[in-house]
Motif scaffolding. Structure first.
Motif: not given
Length: 65
Positions: A17-31
């Motif tokens: 779950r933590a890995g998935q949350a980090m991935g989505s946060k990285k995507d948001e930051a990139r956007d």
């Protein structure tokens, strides 16, 4: 299934779950970064156009005299 196995399963689930949350946060930051760059480029182009127009106006005024 022993207690140790339950804790290992729970730890693995939380890690996933933590890995998935980090991935989505990285995507948001990139956007957000991409949007900021686009906005900055638009602002730079506007400033360039404005400076060019001001220079053209000054040039025109000099030759109107």
């Amino acid at each position: 299934m022993g207690i140790k196995d339950q804790f290992q399963d729970k730890a693995q689930d939380l890690a996933d779950r933590a890995g998935q949350a980090m991935g989505s946060k990285k995507d948001e930051a990139r956007d957000r970064a991409r949007q900021g760059q686009e906005t900055g480029q638009d602002r730079d182009q506007d400033e360039t156009r404005r400076a060019q127009q001001e220079e053209q106006d000054r040039f025109d005024q000099d030759y109107d005299v």
